[in-house]
Scaffold this motif. Structure first.
Motif, PDB file in Angstrom:
ATOM      1  N   TYR A  64     100.020   1.159 103.024  1.00  0.00           N
ATOM      2  CA  TYR A  64     100.892   2.340 102.872  1.00  0.00           C
ATOM      3  C   TYR A  64     102.373   1.966 102.886  1.00  0.00           C
ATOM      4  O   TYR A  64     103.196   2.609 102.242  1.00  0.00           O
ATOM      5  CB  TYR A  64     100.585   3.396 103.954  1.00  0.00           C
ATOM      6  CG  TYR A  64     101.308   3.166 105.256  1.00  0.00           C
ATOM      7  CD1 TYR A  64     100.845   2.236 106.175  1.00  0.00           C
ATOM      8  CD2 TYR A  64     102.495   3.853 105.541  1.00  0.00           C
ATOM      9  CE1 TYR A  64     101.537   2.000 107.345  1.00  0.00           C
ATOM     10  CE2 TYR A  64     103.188   3.613 106.707  1.00  0.00           C
ATOM     11  CZ  TYR A  64     102.697   2.683 107.609  1.00  0.00           C
ATOM     12  OH  TYR A  64     103.390   2.432 108.750  1.00  0.00           O
ATOM     13  N   HIS A  65     102.746   0.880 103.582  1.00  0.00           N
ATOM     14  CA  HIS A  65     104.164   0.486 103.662  1.00  0.00           C
ATOM     15  C   HIS A  65     104.707   0.014 102.311  1.00  0.00           C
ATOM     16  O   HIS A  65     105.915  -0.137 102.153  1.00  0.00           O
ATOM     17  CB  HIS A  65     104.361  -0.596 104.731  1.00  0.00           C
ATOM     18  CG  HIS A  65     103.580  -1.864 104.467  1.00  0.00           C
ATOM     19  ND1 HIS A  65     102.208  -1.913 104.499  1.00  0.00           N
ATOM     20  CD2 HIS A  65     103.995  -3.109 104.155  1.00  0.00           C
ATOM     21  CE1 HIS A  65     101.805  -3.132 104.220  1.00  0.00           C
ATOM     22  NE2 HIS A  65     102.865  -3.892 104.008  1.00  0.00           N
ATOM     23  N   LEU A  66     103.802  -0.213 101.345  1.00  0.00           N
ATOM     24  CA  LEU A  66     104.253  -0.671 100.021  1.00  0.00           C
ATOM     25  C   LEU A  66     104.111   0.421  98.962  1.00  0.00           C
ATOM     26  O   LEU A  66     104.225   0.154  97.762  1.00  0.00           O
ATOM     27  CB  LEU A  66     103.440  -1.914  99.604  1.00  0.00           C
ATOM     28  CG  LEU A  66     103.616  -3.141 100.503  1.00  0.00           C
ATOM     29  CD1 LEU A  66     102.597  -4.208 100.155  1.00  0.00           C
ATOM     30  CD2 LEU A  66     105.029  -3.700 100.362  1.00  0.00           C
ATOM     31  N   VAL A 102      98.122 -18.403 111.445  1.00  0.00           N
ATOM     32  CA  VAL A 102      97.370 -18.006 110.249  1.00  0.00           C
ATOM     33  C   VAL A 102      98.323 -17.834 109.057  1.00  0.00           C
ATOM     34  O   VAL A 102      98.021 -18.282 107.948  1.00  0.00           O
ATOM     35  CB  VAL A 102      96.544 -16.716 110.493  1.00  0.00           C
ATOM     36  CG1 VAL A 102      95.907 -16.239 109.196  1.00  0.00           C
ATOM     37  CG2 VAL A 102      95.465 -16.964 111.537  1.00  0.00           C
ATOM     38  N   ARG A 103      99.494 -17.230 109.295  1.00  0.00           N
ATOM     39  CA  ARG A 103     100.460 -17.044 108.196  1.00  0.00           C
ATOM     40  C   ARG A 103     100.881 -18.397 107.617  1.00  0.00           C
ATOM     41  O   ARG A 103     101.044 -18.536 106.408  1.00  0.00           O
ATOM     42  CB  ARG A 103     101.715 -16.297 108.667  1.00  0.00           C
ATOM     43  CG  ARG A 103     101.512 -14.869 109.125  1.00  0.00           C
ATOM     44  CD  ARG A 103     101.408 -13.843 108.047  1.00  0.00           C
ATOM     45  NE  ARG A 103     102.554 -13.708 107.185  1.00  0.00           N
ATOM     46  CZ  ARG A 103     102.620 -12.784 106.214  1.00  0.00           C
ATOM     47  NH1 ARG A 103     101.622 -11.930 106.020  1.00  0.00           N
ATOM     48  NH2 ARG A 103     103.662 -12.706 105.433  1.00  0.00           N
ATOM     49  N   ALA A 104     101.057 -19.380 108.479  1.00  0.00           N
ATOM     50  CA  ALA A 104     101.489 -20.701 108.009  1.00  0.00           C
ATOM     51  C   ALA A 104     100.423 -21.330 107.110  1.00  0.00           C
ATOM     52  O   ALA A 104     100.734 -21.893 106.053  1.00  0.00           O
ATOM     53  CB  ALA A 104     101.791 -21.604 109.197  1.00  0.00           C
ATOM     54  N   ILE A 136      94.031 -13.913 100.296  1.00  0.00           N
ATOM     55  CA  ILE A 136      93.906 -13.682 101.742  1.00  0.00           C
ATOM     56  C   ILE A 136      95.000 -12.733 102.217  1.00  0.00           C
ATOM     57  O   ILE A 136      96.126 -12.765 101.712  1.00  0.00           O
ATOM     58  CB  ILE A 136      93.955 -15.027 102.509  1.00  0.00           C
ATOM     59  CG1 ILE A 136      93.624 -14.842 103.984  1.00  0.00           C
ATOM     60  CG2 ILE A 136      95.266 -15.743 102.343  1.00  0.00           C
ATOM     61  CD1 ILE A 136      93.469 -16.159 104.743  1.00  0.00           C
ATOM     62  N   HIS A 137      94.612 -11.883 103.163  1.00  0.00           N
ATOM     63  CA  HIS A 137      95.601 -11.069 103.880  1.00  0.00           C
ATOM     64  C   HIS A 137      95.677 -11.579 105.306  1.00  0.00           C
ATOM     65  O   HIS A 137      94.658 -11.940 105.894  1.00  0.00           O
ATOM     66  CB  HIS A 137      95.182  -9.594 103.900  1.00  0.00           C
ATOM     67  CG  HIS A 137      95.992  -8.797 104.878  1.00  0.00           C
ATOM     68  ND1 HIS A 137      97.247  -8.319 104.573  1.00  0.00           N
ATOM     69  CD2 HIS A 137      95.760  -8.475 106.181  1.00  0.00           C
ATOM     70  CE1 HIS A 137      97.741  -7.704 105.640  1.00  0.00           C
ATOM     71  NE2 HIS A 137      96.868  -7.786 106.631  1.00  0.00           N
ATOM     72  N   ALA A 138      96.863 -11.581 105.881  1.00  0.00           N
ATOM     73  CA  ALA A 138      97.024 -11.927 107.297  1.00  0.00           C
ATOM     74  C   ALA A 138      98.138 -11.056 107.867  1.00  0.00           C
ATOM     75  O   ALA A 138      99.206 -10.936 107.255  1.00  0.00           O
ATOM     76  CB  ALA A 138      97.388 -13.400 107.436  1.00  0.00           C
ATOM     77  N   SER A 139      97.893 -10.453 109.028  1.00  0.00           N
ATOM     78  CA  SER A 139      98.905  -9.581 109.657  1.00  0.00           C
ATOM     79  C   SER A 139     100.187 -10.365 109.886  1.00  0.00           C
ATOM     80  O   SER A 139     100.154 -11.573 110.132  1.00  0.00           O
ATOM     81  CB  SER A 139      98.408  -9.073 111.012  1.00  0.00           C
ATOM     82  OG  SER A 139      97.131  -8.520 110.920  1.00  0.00           O
ATOM     83  N   SER A 140     101.323  -9.634 109.834  1.00  0.00           N
ATOM     84  CA  SER A 140     102.586 -10.375 109.943  1.00  0.00           C
ATOM     85  C   SER A 140     103.305 -10.241 111.285  1.00  0.00           C
ATOM     86  O   SER A 140     104.244 -10.987 111.535  1.00  0.00           O
ATOM     87  CB  SER A 140     103.520  -9.975 108.804  1.00  0.00           C
ATOM     88  OG  SER A 140     103.750  -8.604 108.854  1.00  0.00           O
ATOM     89  N   ASP A 141     102.898  -9.308 112.132  1.00  0.00           N
ATOM     90  CA  ASP A 141     103.481  -9.231 113.473  1.00  0.00           C
ATOM     91  C   ASP A 141     102.502  -8.468 114.378  1.00  0.00           C
ATOM     92  O   ASP A 141     101.573  -7.832 113.880  1.00  0.00           O
ATOM     93  CB  ASP A 141     104.869  -8.566 113.444  1.00  0.00           C
ATOM     94  CG  ASP A 141     104.816  -7.145 112.925  1.00  0.00           C
ATOM     95  OD1 ASP A 141     104.243  -6.277 113.605  1.00  0.00           O
ATOM     96  OD2 ASP A 141     105.308  -6.900 111.795  1.00  0.00           O
ATOM     97  N   LYS A 143     102.559  -5.708 116.035  1.00  0.00           N
ATOM     98  CA  LYS A 143     102.410  -4.271 115.827  1.00  0.00           C
ATOM     99  C   LYS A 143     101.547  -3.988 114.593  1.00  0.00           C
ATOM    100  O   LYS A 143     100.666  -3.136 114.598  1.00  0.00           O
ATOM    101  CB  LYS A 143     103.813  -3.653 115.643  1.00  0.00           C
ATOM    102  CG  LYS A 143     103.907  -2.254 116.159  1.00  0.00           C
ATOM    103  CD  LYS A 143     105.347  -1.788 116.215  1.00  0.00           C
ATOM    104  CE  LYS A 143     105.365  -0.306 115.879  1.00  0.00           C
ATOM    105  NZ  LYS A 143     106.489   0.101 115.081  1.00  0.00           N
ATOM    106  N   GLU A 144     101.828  -4.751 113.534  1.00  0.00           N
ATOM    107  CA  GLU A 144     101.040  -4.595 112.314  1.00  0.00           C
ATOM    108  C   GLU A 144      99.589  -5.013 112.573  1.00  0.00           C
ATOM    109  O   GLU A 144      98.648  -4.364 112.103  1.00  0.00           O
ATOM    110  CB  GLU A 144     101.637  -5.450 111.174  1.00  0.00           C
ATOM    111  CG  GLU A 144     100.911  -5.246 109.861  1.00  0.00           C
ATOM    112  CD  GLU A 144     101.521  -6.052 108.712  1.00  0.00           C
ATOM    113  OE1 GLU A 144     102.472  -5.548 108.090  1.00  0.00           O
ATOM    114  OE2 GLU A 144     101.065  -7.179 108.445  1.00  0.00           O
ATOM    115  N   ALA A 145      99.401  -6.077 113.332  1.00  0.00           N
ATOM    116  CA  ALA A 145      98.047  -6.551 113.648  1.00  0.00           C
ATOM    117  C   ALA A 145      97.268  -5.449 114.373  1.00  0.00           C
ATOM    118  O   ALA A 145      96.120  -5.167 114.018  1.00  0.00           O
ATOM    119  CB  ALA A 145      98.115  -7.811 114.508  1.00  0.00           C
TER     120      ALA A 145
HETATM  121 MG    MG Z   1     102.003  -8.113 104.803  1.00  0.00          MG
END
Ligand code: MG
Ligand code: DAT
Length: 178
Positions: A64-66, A102-104, A136-141, A143-145
């Motif tokens: 939704y944020h996009l 995971v993001r790395a 792949i999707h990975a949460s970025s912080d 709160k988002e996780a």
């Molecule tokens: Mg993202």
């Protein structure tokens, strides 16, 4: 007793949880094994996993944020598997610094800019329509996780208690084995 050193260490290396999704292109191209092997380099624990058929409602809520981005429509089609298969593998990884680790390994959002040995660098592509098929999707912080994990999983689908829960009487029809 002076516990300040111990507390400081905990703050620097917090146990975190993160939502990881292997997207439809990852599944249909049989990349699951390779992606899980790369993720195992993080030495994090998998505490939940399931294959999900992604509804439009779930896709829109997840991204939704996009919603105001020009690529939003294509992004929703992509995660719903319109050009691949309508399923994803959703997982929760848990451990120290899980989100960044995971993001790395996932690499940059744009697969062409992602480091070549990252998951997105190895397996991602940009379609002719400009969709970042980044597998792949990975949460970025944190709160988002939390928002994403609660969107994709019910408490009992996760083997570790990671967020507070409550008990609620729910009267609803559910499908059972015939
Ligand atoms: Mg993202
Ligand atoms: P990430 O998935 O790295 O967290 P994001 O949350 O900004 O990146 O975007 C979510 C997804 O949207 C991303 O995985 C691919 C797609 N996307 C982002 N920016 C894009 C762009 N400029 N063009 C096409 N797709 C894009």
């Amino acid at each position: 007793m002076d516990t300040s050193k111990h507390e400081g260490e905990e703050k620097a290396m917090p146990e975190q949880k993160t939502l990881v999704i292997i997207k439809p292109d990852g599944l249909v191209k049989s990349l699951t094994g390779g992606i899980l092997t790369k993720l195992s380099e993080t030495k994090l624990k998998i505490i939940a996993a399931k294959v999900v058929r992604v509804s439009r409602e779930l896709a829109v809520e997840h991204y939704y944020h996009l919603k105001d981005q020009p690529f939003f429509g294509e992004l929703i089609k992509y995660i719903m598997g319109e050009h691949h298969t309508n399923r994803v593998l959703a997982m929760v990884y848990y451990g120290e610094d899980a989100i960044q680790k995971v993001r790395a390994i996932a690499g940059s959002t744009n697969p062409e800019e992602a480091e070549s040995i990252s998951i997105r660098g190895m397996f991602g592509r940009i379609t002719t329509k400009g969709v970042f098929e980044n597998v792949i999707h990975a949460s970025s912080d944190p709160k988002e996780a939390e928002r994403e994990i609660k969107l994709w999983f019910m408490p009992d689908e996760i083997v570790t208690d990671i967020y507070p829960t409550t008990e609620k009487e729910v009267a609803r029809k559910m499908r059972v084995w015939a």
